[in-house]
Motif scaffolding. Structure first.
Motif, short mmCIF file in Angstrom:
data_model
loop_
_atom_site.label_atom_id
_atom_site.label_comp_id
_atom_site.label_asym_id
_atom_site.label_seq_id
_atom_site.Cartn_x
_atom_site.Cartn_y
_atom_site.Cartn_z
N VAL A 196 -5.18 -1.74 -2.44
CA VAL A 196 -6.42 -2.52 -2.28
C VAL A 196 -7.63 -1.61 -2.47
N GLY A 197 -7.56 -0.38 -1.97
CA GLY A 197 -8.65 0.56 -2.16
C GLY A 197 -8.86 0.91 -3.62
N ASN A 198 -7.76 1.04 -4.36
CA ASN A 198 -7.89 1.31 -5.79
C ASN A 198 -8.61 0.18 -6.50
N ILE A 199 -8.31 -1.04 -6.12
CA ILE A 199 -8.96 -2.19 -6.75
C ILE A 199 -10.44 -2.24 -6.38
N LEU A 200 -10.75 -2.03 -5.11
CA LEU A 200 -12.14 -2.14 -4.67
C LEU A 200 -13.01 -0.99 -5.15
#
Length: 64
Positions: free
Chosen positions: A17-21
């Motif tokens: 999720v952090g990679n996406i955000l």
């Protein structure tokens, strides 16, 4: 063992999720680039993280 799997799965999913955000909003400037980024992170981080987390829940709730 179940608690350890839940922690590892949760961290693994949070990384995805952090990679996406934290990625650029339009990688490559196309919608295909955005979908490729989402699918890559979902397949590599989020889905396996959810699987490991679910396995941890099953092992935690397993009756002896």
């Amino acid at each position: 063992m179940g608690l350890l799997l839940k922690v590892i799965g949760g961290i693994w999913g949070i990384i995805g999720v952090g990679n996406i955000l934290m990625s650029p909003l339009f990688p490559g400037g196309t919608e295909a680039g955005i979908l490729a980024l989402l699918m890559y992170n979902a397949l590599l981080f989020i889905l396996p993280g959810l699987g490991v987390f679910g396995l941890g829940i099953v092992l935690t709730n397993k009756k002896p």
